[in-house]
Design a protein around this motif. Sequence first.
Motif, PDB file in Angstrom:
ATOM      1  N   PRO A  28     -11.968 -27.410  21.175  1.00  9.65           N
ATOM      2  CA  PRO A  28     -10.971 -27.323  20.103  1.00  9.65           C
ATOM      3  C   PRO A  28     -10.420 -25.918  19.853  1.00  9.65           C
ATOM      4  N   PHE A  29     -11.054 -24.888  20.439  1.00  8.01           N
ATOM      5  CA  PHE A  29     -10.589 -23.518  20.204  1.00  8.01           C
ATOM      6  C   PHE A  29     -10.273 -22.819  21.518  1.00  8.01           C
ATOM      7  N   CYS A  30      -9.195 -22.025  21.494  1.00 11.24           N
ATOM      8  CA  CYS A  30      -8.737 -21.316  22.686  1.00 11.24           C
ATOM      9  C   CYS A  30      -8.646 -19.821  22.401  1.00 11.24           C
ATOM     10  N   LEU A  31      -9.045 -19.033  23.380  1.00 13.54           N
ATOM     11  CA  LEU A  31      -8.846 -17.595  23.331  1.00 13.54           C
ATOM     12  C   LEU A  31      -7.512 -17.331  24.015  1.00 13.54           C
ATOM     13  N   THR A  32      -6.566 -16.731  23.323  1.00  9.83           N
ATOM     14  CA  THR A  32      -5.243 -16.498  23.895  1.00  9.83           C
ATOM     15  C   THR A  32      -4.870 -15.027  23.777  1.00  9.83           C
ATOM     16  N   SER A  33      -4.108 -14.573  24.738  1.00 14.66           N
ATOM     17  CA  SER A  33      -3.561 -13.216  24.700  1.00 14.66           C
ATOM     18  C   SER A  33      -2.275 -13.216  25.515  1.00 14.66           C
ATOM     19  N   GLN A  34      -1.584 -12.095  25.504  1.00 11.72           N
ATOM     20  CA  GLN A  34      -0.340 -11.988  26.259  1.00 11.72           C
ATOM     21  C   GLN A  34      -0.598 -11.886  27.760  1.00 11.72           C
ATOM     22  N   VAL A  35      -1.808 -11.498  28.132  1.00 13.83           N
ATOM     23  CA  VAL A  35      -2.130 -11.254  29.534  1.00 13.83           C
ATOM     24  C   VAL A  35      -2.716 -12.486  30.225  1.00 13.83           C
ATOM     25  N   LEU A  36      -3.550 -13.247  29.500  1.00 14.76           N
ATOM     26  CA  LEU A  36      -4.268 -14.367  30.092  1.00 14.76           C
ATOM     27  C   LEU A  36      -3.706 -15.706  29.652  1.00 14.76           C
ATOM     28  N   GLN A  37      -3.919 -16.709  30.480  1.00 18.21           N
ATOM     29  CA  GLN A  37      -3.633 -18.080  30.083  1.00 18.21           C
ATOM     30  C   GLN A  37      -4.634 -18.464  28.993  1.00 18.21           C
ATOM     31  N   PRO A  38      -4.288 -19.385  28.099  1.00 22.76           N
ATOM     32  CA  PRO A  38      -5.246 -19.802  27.070  1.00 22.76           C
ATOM     33  C   PRO A  38      -6.536 -20.323  27.695  1.00 22.76           C
ATOM     34  N   GLN A  39      -7.649 -19.836  27.184  1.00 24.27           N
ATOM     35  CA  GLN A  39      -8.969 -20.260  27.649  1.00 24.27           C
ATOM     36  C   GLN A  39      -9.561 -21.180  26.595  1.00 24.27           C
ATOM     37  N   CYS A  40      -9.346 -22.455  26.742  1.00 23.09           N
ATOM     38  CA  CYS A  40      -9.804 -23.449  25.765  1.00 23.09           C
ATOM     39  C   CYS A  40     -11.212 -23.907  26.132  1.00 23.09           C
ATOM     40  N   ILE A  41     -12.166 -23.027  25.894  1.00 23.32           N
ATOM     41  CA  ILE A  41     -13.556 -23.284  26.269  1.00 23.32           C
ATOM     42  C   ILE A  41     -14.507 -23.153  25.089  1.00 23.32           C
ATOM     43  N   TYR A  42     -13.979 -22.984  23.898  1.00 24.70           N
ATOM     44  CA  TYR A  42     -14.820 -22.704  22.738  1.00 24.70           C
ATOM     45  C   TYR A  42     -14.950 -23.929  21.834  1.00 24.70           C
ATOM     46  N   TYR A  43     -16.194 -24.259  21.517  1.00 26.51           N
ATOM     47  CA  TYR A  43     -16.484 -25.329  20.570  1.00 26.51           C
ATOM     48  C   TYR A  43     -16.896 -24.753  19.224  1.00 26.51           C
ATOM     49  N   ASP A  44     -17.214 -23.470  19.193  1.00 25.15           N
ATOM     50  CA  ASP A  44     -17.632 -22.790  17.972  1.00 25.15           C
ATOM     51  C   ASP A  44     -16.547 -21.805  17.543  1.00 25.15           C
ATOM     52  N   ALA A  45     -16.044 -21.976  16.326  1.00 27.62           N
ATOM     53  CA  ALA A  45     -14.948 -21.140  15.833  1.00 27.62           C
ATOM     54  C   ALA A  45     -15.354 -19.674  15.704  1.00 27.62           C
ATOM     55  N   GLN A  46     -16.570 -19.423  15.225  1.00 25.16           N
ATOM     56  CA  GLN A  46     -17.029 -18.043  15.068  1.00 25.16           C
ATOM     57  C   GLN A  46     -17.146 -17.329  16.408  1.00 25.16           C
ATOM     58  N   LEU A  47     -17.660 -18.017  17.408  1.00 26.67           N
ATOM     59  CA  LEU A  47     -17.806 -17.418  18.737  1.00 26.67           C
ATOM     60  C   LEU A  47     -16.441 -17.093  19.323  1.00 26.67           C
TER      61      LEU A  47
END
Length: 127
Positions: A28-47
């Motif tokens: 449900p959570f993705c790490l996104t930036s201008q450089v990388l494609q979204p990494q939707c690998i997170y199940y924990d919001a805090q992490l």
Amino acid sequence: MKPLVLVCLSASAVLACGAVLRPAMAAPFCLTSQVLQPQCIYYDAQLCARDAAQQKNAVCSANPAEMPLSANVGQYCVVTSARSSNCTYADRQTCARAATEQRGTCVIAPTRQSVGAPDPYSAQNGF
């Protein structure tokens, strides 16, 4: 001995078929930036929020395919690992503070309301 082997093979086939038939759930959570494609690998919001803070210009966002956020009056939403969201925050600092208290992350609202008067020269806000 042969019937036991057939039972084991049948049981594993049922489990394998069950795994194939179930729809794969993305995180449900993705790490996104201008450089990388979204990494939707997170199940924990805090992490996700912690890893985003460690990256340069990265943010944690809600995966719209897994957790669509409803539009509200705020510019930012607090989203928790329990998949609850509150999109009533006007600024990122207040949202981030609330996210820390709720063990979640602060994300940009899906349809942010415009602030101030409409721009008469804008294609979307003009008359």
